[in-house]
Design an enzyme around this catalytic site. Structure first.
Site, PDB file in Angstrom:
ATOM      1  N   THR A  95       0.796  -0.844  -0.157  1.00 35.16           N
ATOM      2  CA  THR A  95      -0.823  -0.074   0.162  1.00 35.16           C
ATOM      3  C   THR A  95       0.593   1.086  -0.023  1.00 35.16           C
ATOM      4  O   THR A  95       2.219   0.879   0.570  1.00 35.16           O
ATOM      5  CB  THR A  95      -0.966  -0.284   1.426  1.00 35.16           C
ATOM      6  OG1 THR A  95      -1.374   1.118   1.184  1.00 35.16           O
ATOM      7  CG2 THR A  95      -0.134  -0.382   2.284  1.00 35.16           C
ATOM      8  N   ASP A  96       0.592   2.156  -0.393  1.00 37.02           N
ATOM      9  CA  ASP A  96       1.115   3.897  -0.688  1.00 37.02           C
ATOM     10  C   ASP A  96       0.772   4.025   0.882  1.00 37.02           C
ATOM     11  O   ASP A  96       2.115   5.149   1.626  1.00 37.02           O
ATOM     12  CB  ASP A  96       0.571   4.555  -1.370  1.00 37.02           C
ATOM     13  CG  ASP A  96      -1.125   5.017  -1.284  1.00 37.02           C
ATOM     14  OD1 ASP A  96      -1.591   3.866   0.454  1.00 37.02           O
ATOM     15  OD2 ASP A  96      -1.598   5.803  -1.657  1.00 37.02           O
ATOM     16  N   GLU A  97      -0.089   3.509   1.841  1.00 38.99           N
ATOM     17  CA  GLU A  97      -0.032   4.271   3.265  1.00 38.99           C
ATOM     18  C   GLU A  97       1.199   4.189   4.438  1.00 38.99           C
ATOM     19  O   GLU A  97       2.392   4.608   4.956  1.00 38.99           O
ATOM     20  CB  GLU A  97      -1.519   3.275   4.001  1.00 38.99           C
ATOM     21  CG  GLU A  97      -2.717   3.856   2.834  1.00 38.99           C
ATOM     22  CD  GLU A  97      -3.210   3.542   3.898  1.00 38.99           C
ATOM     23  OE1 GLU A  97      -3.772   2.873   5.269  1.00 38.99           O
ATOM     24  OE2 GLU A  97      -4.767   2.766   3.251  1.00 38.99           O
ATOM     25  N   TYR A 112      -2.291  -0.388  11.196  1.00 36.26           N
ATOM     26  CA  TYR A 112      -1.719  -1.351   9.832  1.00 36.26           C
ATOM     27  C   TYR A 112      -1.011  -0.554   9.073  1.00 36.26           C
ATOM     28  O   TYR A 112      -0.104  -1.781   8.152  1.00 36.26           O
ATOM     29  CB  TYR A 112      -3.028  -1.036   9.132  1.00 36.26           C
ATOM     30  CG  TYR A 112      -3.440  -1.045   7.788  1.00 36.26           C
ATOM     31  CD1 TYR A 112      -2.872  -2.028   6.962  1.00 36.26           C
ATOM     32  CD2 TYR A 112      -3.244  -0.089   6.380  1.00 36.26           C
ATOM     33  CE1 TYR A 112      -3.294  -2.682   5.317  1.00 36.26           C
ATOM     34  CE2 TYR A 112      -3.181  -0.569   5.472  1.00 36.26           C
ATOM     35  CZ  TYR A 112      -3.096  -1.676   4.806  1.00 36.26           C
ATOM     36  OH  TYR A 112      -2.993  -1.958   3.604  1.00 36.26           O
ATOM     37  N   LYS A 163       2.286  -3.231   7.494  1.00 44.04           N
ATOM     38  CA  LYS A 163       2.679  -3.636   5.838  1.00 44.04           C
ATOM     39  C   LYS A 163       4.109  -2.662   5.507  1.00 44.04           C
ATOM     40  O   LYS A 163       4.635  -3.800   4.508  1.00 44.04           O
ATOM     41  CB  LYS A 163       1.620  -2.682   5.043  1.00 44.04           C
ATOM     42  CG  LYS A 163       0.465  -3.424   4.709  1.00 44.04           C
ATOM     43  CD  LYS A 163       0.137  -4.329   4.594  1.00 44.04           C
ATOM     44  CE  LYS A 163      -0.254  -5.041   2.955  1.00 44.04           C
ATOM     45  NZ  LYS A 163      -0.273  -5.636   2.015  1.00 44.04           N
TER      46      LYS A 163
HETATM   47  P1  NAD Z   1      -9.650  -7.539   2.281  1.00 40.55           P
HETATM   48  O1  NAD Z   1      -9.439  -7.342   4.272  1.00 40.55           O
HETATM   49  O2  NAD Z   1     -10.910  -7.396   1.554  1.00 40.55           O
HETATM   50  O3  NAD Z   1      -8.577  -9.116   2.462  1.00 40.55           O
HETATM   51  C1  NAD Z   1      -8.469 -10.093   2.652  1.00 40.55           C
HETATM   52  C2  NAD Z   1      -8.339 -10.968   3.198  1.00 40.55           C
HETATM   53  O4  NAD Z   1      -7.123 -12.211   3.744  1.00 40.55           O
HETATM   54  C3  NAD Z   1      -9.126 -12.084   3.672  1.00 40.55           C
HETATM   55  O5  NAD Z   1     -10.226 -12.821   2.464  1.00 40.55           O
HETATM   56  C4  NAD Z   1      -9.144 -12.702   4.538  1.00 40.55           C
HETATM   57  O6  NAD Z   1      -9.501 -14.238   5.280  1.00 40.55           O
HETATM   58  C5  NAD Z   1      -7.691 -13.429   3.901  1.00 40.55           C
HETATM   59  N1  NAD Z   1      -6.151 -12.983   5.174  1.00 40.55           N
HETATM   60  C6  NAD Z   1      -6.394 -12.607   6.383  1.00 40.55           C
HETATM   61  N2  NAD Z   1      -5.796 -13.772   7.177  1.00 40.55           N
HETATM   62  C7  NAD Z   1      -5.145 -14.563   6.725  1.00 40.55           C
HETATM   63  C8  NAD Z   1      -3.948 -15.314   7.304  1.00 40.55           C
HETATM   64  N3  NAD Z   1      -3.894 -15.250   8.423  1.00 40.55           N
HETATM   65  N4  NAD Z   1      -3.844 -16.328   6.074  1.00 40.55           N
HETATM   66  C9  NAD Z   1      -4.665 -16.278   4.532  1.00 40.55           C
HETATM   67  N5  NAD Z   1      -5.709 -15.467   4.391  1.00 40.55           N
HETATM   68  C10 NAD Z   1      -5.695 -14.722   5.611  1.00 40.55           C
HETATM   69  O7  NAD Z   1      -8.142  -7.165   1.406  1.00 40.55           O
HETATM   70  P2  NAD Z   1      -8.466  -6.523   0.220  1.00 40.55           P
HETATM   71  O8  NAD Z   1      -8.708  -4.423   0.604  1.00 40.55           O
HETATM   72  O9  NAD Z   1      -8.512  -7.218  -0.820  1.00 40.55           O
HETATM   73  O10 NAD Z   1      -6.647  -5.716   0.531  1.00 40.55           O
HETATM   74  C11 NAD Z   1      -5.692  -7.320   0.376  1.00 40.55           C
HETATM   75  C12 NAD Z   1      -4.073  -6.275  -0.431  1.00 40.55           C
HETATM   76  O11 NAD Z   1      -3.671  -5.656  -0.504  1.00 40.55           O
HETATM   77  C13 NAD Z   1      -3.770  -6.261   0.767  1.00 40.55           C
HETATM   78  O12 NAD Z   1      -2.621  -6.437   1.338  1.00 40.55           O
HETATM   79  C14 NAD Z   1      -3.414  -4.607   1.732  1.00 40.55           C
HETATM   80  O13 NAD Z   1      -2.954  -4.598   2.524  1.00 40.55           O
HETATM   81  C15 NAD Z   1      -3.202  -4.615  -0.071  1.00 40.55           C
HETATM   82  N6  NAD Z   1      -3.993  -3.511  -0.924  1.00 40.55           N
HETATM   83  C16 NAD Z   1      -5.460  -2.200  -0.840  1.00 40.55           C
HETATM   84  C17 NAD Z   1      -5.359  -1.523  -1.145  1.00 40.55           C
HETATM   85  C18 NAD Z   1      -7.252  -1.218  -0.208  1.00 40.55           C
HETATM   86  O14 NAD Z   1      -7.485  -0.401  -0.917  1.00 40.55           O
HETATM   87  N7  NAD Z   1      -8.287  -1.960  -0.732  1.00 40.55           N
HETATM   88  C19 NAD Z   1      -4.915  -0.498  -1.307  1.00 40.55           C
HETATM   89  C20 NAD Z   1      -3.492  -0.952  -1.540  1.00 40.55           C
HETATM   90  C21 NAD Z   1      -2.973  -2.641  -1.314  1.00 40.55           C
HETATM   91  P1  TYD Z   2     -10.655   3.482   3.934  1.00 37.01           P
HETATM   92  O1  TYD Z   2     -11.525   3.019   2.602  1.00 37.01           O
HETATM   93  O2  TYD Z   2     -11.238   3.026   5.366  1.00 37.01           O
HETATM   94  O3  TYD Z   2      -9.560   3.439   4.354  1.00 37.01           O
HETATM   95  P2  TYD Z   2      -7.783   3.750   4.397  1.00 37.01           P
HETATM   96  O4  TYD Z   2      -8.331   4.659   6.356  1.00 37.01           O
HETATM   97  O5  TYD Z   2      -6.838   3.306   4.483  1.00 37.01           O
HETATM   98  O6  TYD Z   2      -7.888   4.738   3.817  1.00 37.01           O
HETATM   99  O7  TYD Z   2     -11.211   5.120   4.567  1.00 37.01           O
HETATM  100  C1  TYD Z   2     -10.933   6.001   3.341  1.00 37.01           C
HETATM  101  C2  TYD Z   2     -10.955   7.524   3.891  1.00 37.01           C
HETATM  102  O8  TYD Z   2     -12.240   7.951   4.725  1.00 37.01           O
HETATM  103  C3  TYD Z   2     -10.087   7.824   5.340  1.00 37.01           C
HETATM  104  O9  TYD Z   2      -9.802   9.557   5.100  1.00 37.01           O
HETATM  105  C4  TYD Z   2     -11.364   7.995   6.236  1.00 37.01           C
HETATM  106  C5  TYD Z   2     -12.460   8.042   5.495  1.00 37.01           C
HETATM  107  N1  TYD Z   2     -13.213   7.172   6.126  1.00 37.01           N
HETATM  108  C6  TYD Z   2     -14.734   8.594   6.272  1.00 37.01           C
HETATM  109  O10 TYD Z   2     -15.013   9.980   6.796  1.00 37.01           O
HETATM  110  N2  TYD Z   2     -15.414   7.398   7.250  1.00 37.01           N
HETATM  111  C7  TYD Z   2     -16.111   6.375   7.293  1.00 37.01           C
HETATM  112  O11 TYD Z   2     -17.158   6.078   7.843  1.00 37.01           O
HETATM  113  C8  TYD Z   2     -15.007   5.438   6.429  1.00 37.01           C
HETATM  114  C9  TYD Z   2     -15.176   3.941   6.552  1.00 37.01           C
HETATM  115  C10 TYD Z   2     -13.806   5.906   6.202  1.00 37.01           C
END
Ligand code: NAD
Ligand code: TYD
Length: 359
Positions: free
Chosen positions: A138-140, A163, A167
């Protein structure tokens, strides 16, 4: 990387991006090899996400294993059984708010779990020099920006939530495996994704489902925090581009060129949902409620993705307008999906942990 990938272990494939990636492999890329989805099915998962893939390919080209990445022995046995030549590692605890309330799971999964999986990778690489370990991040990890500038691959890490710290830690372990042991790794750091199959706790599906049930729309703090949004299909395409064309040991930033404040995003969503449901927008706009801010809330993320764009020729295909319309249409068509997706469990969790915040 010219080698053809024949057997891909996808970790976390029952989650949001992992499920989209598996759909992308079969439906967009016409991938002919095997896909093994290793997922321990936490609250964030939903096996429904892959129902159509199960029906078509289960037992021939698609295999599901309910196993944790922390169980290195079983993960290795599965990889050996399927002659896995590629790991694409999505599995993680992924929600910042949860990491504030319960960081231990983030350390256990994101740091220790990634370490265990790297150990599996090292063993596979000993037997197969073409093996590659792709780490989805992630960019975070780069921290929080002021009003100007963007994260590049050279930006120093400065994670600020449990988080992002977990990461960042996993990214370091992956890079260390490349430098110390010569494990072929690829890393991408991507901005906020949105699209089908995203858990309801994340901003966009959270707001859509609340609008549809007439509940308050909780915006944290002053609503001026900025995120850079990318349609999930474009992220999947970036991962495949890096996997097939990227340079081993390198990191690639992936972004949407789409910075929006949270409050603007919620207002735009209100307008869109109003259009789709033929309801006056004001009905949804009146539901917006500013609630206490998230502790340590990162102010702004912005991604410079010129490296992947100039070196590998990837750029996002969907404008925000196109991506959000596809997403909305999907959520409106899938009222059953949200019920099977631990929506009730999430509401209980919000109520017990956040009191008023969850609305
Ligand atoms: P998500 O929370 O929707 O899904 C995570 C999945 O991982 C779930 O199916 C969960 O059951 C599985 N999991 C958790 N712990 C596990 C373990 N110990 N063993 C096997 N499986 C396990 O997450 P997401 O939003 O799909 O994100 C996927 C990846 O992408 C993550 O690594 C996250 O850091 C990264 N990422 C997400 C975003 C975003 O915007 N969602 C952006 C950039 C990077
Ligand atoms: P989120 O989807 O949790 O992603 P991340 O924190 O990883 O960026 O949140 C996106 C943005 O929205 C973040 O600045 C927090 C804000 N947010 C709200 O203002 N209200 C909400 O109910 C949620 C879930 C997030």
């Amino acid at each position: 990387m010219a080698t053809e990938r024949k057997s891909i272990l996808v970790t976390g494939g029952a989650g949001f991006i992992g499920a989209n990636f598996i759909h992308h492999l079969f439906e967009q890329l016409n991938f002919k090899g095997k896909v093994i989805n290793l997922d321990c099915l936490t609250y964030a998962s939903n096996v429904e996400n892959l129902k159509s893939i199960e029906e078509k390919y289960s037992g021939s080209r698609y295999f599901f294993e309910k196993v944790s990445i922390n169980d290195a022995e079983r993960a290795l046995e599965i990889c050996n059984r399927h002659a896995v030549d590629t790991i694409v590692h999505f599995a993680a605890e992924s929600h910042v708010d949860r990491s504030i309330l319960g960081p231990a799971a983030f350390v256990e999964t994101n740091i220790v779990g990634t370490f265990q999986l790297l150990e599996v990778g090292r063993k596979l690489h000993k037997e197969n020099s073409d093996f590659v370990f792709y780490h989805v991040s992630t960019d975070e990890v780069y921290g929080s920006l002021g009003p100007t500038g963007s994260f590049t691959e050279e930006t120093p890490y400065d994670p600020r939530s449990p988080y992002s710290a977990s990461k960042a830690s996993s990214d370091h372990l992956v890079r260390a495996s490349f430098h110390t042991y010569g494990l072929p790794v690829l890393i991408s750091n991507c901005s906020n994704n949105y699209g089908p199959y995203q858990h309801l706790e994340k901003l966009i599906p959270h707001m859509i489902t609340k609008m549809l049930s007439g509940q308050k729309l909780p915006v944290y703090g002053d609503g001026k925090n900025i995120r850079d949004w990318l349609y999930v299909g474009d992220h999947c395409e970036a991962i495949w581009t890096i996997l097939t064309k990227g340079q081993v040991g390198e990191t690639y930033n992936v972004g949407g060129d789409c910075e929006i404040t949270n409050i603007d995003l919620v207002r735009r969503l209100c307008e869109k949902v109003a259009k789709f449901t033929e309801t006056p927008a004001q009905k949804f706009l009146d539901l917006i409620e500013f609630v206490p801010d998230r502790p340590g809330h990162d102010r702004r993320y912005s991604i410079d993705f010129s490296k992947i764009s100039s070196q590998l020729g990837w750029k996002p295909k969907h404008s925000f307008e196109e991506g959000i319309e596809k997403t909305l249409r999907w959520y409106l068509d899938q009222s059953n999906w949200s019920r099977t997706q631990s929506g009730e469990e999430y509401q209980r969790w919000v109520a017990s942990n956040y009191g008023k915040r969850g609305g």
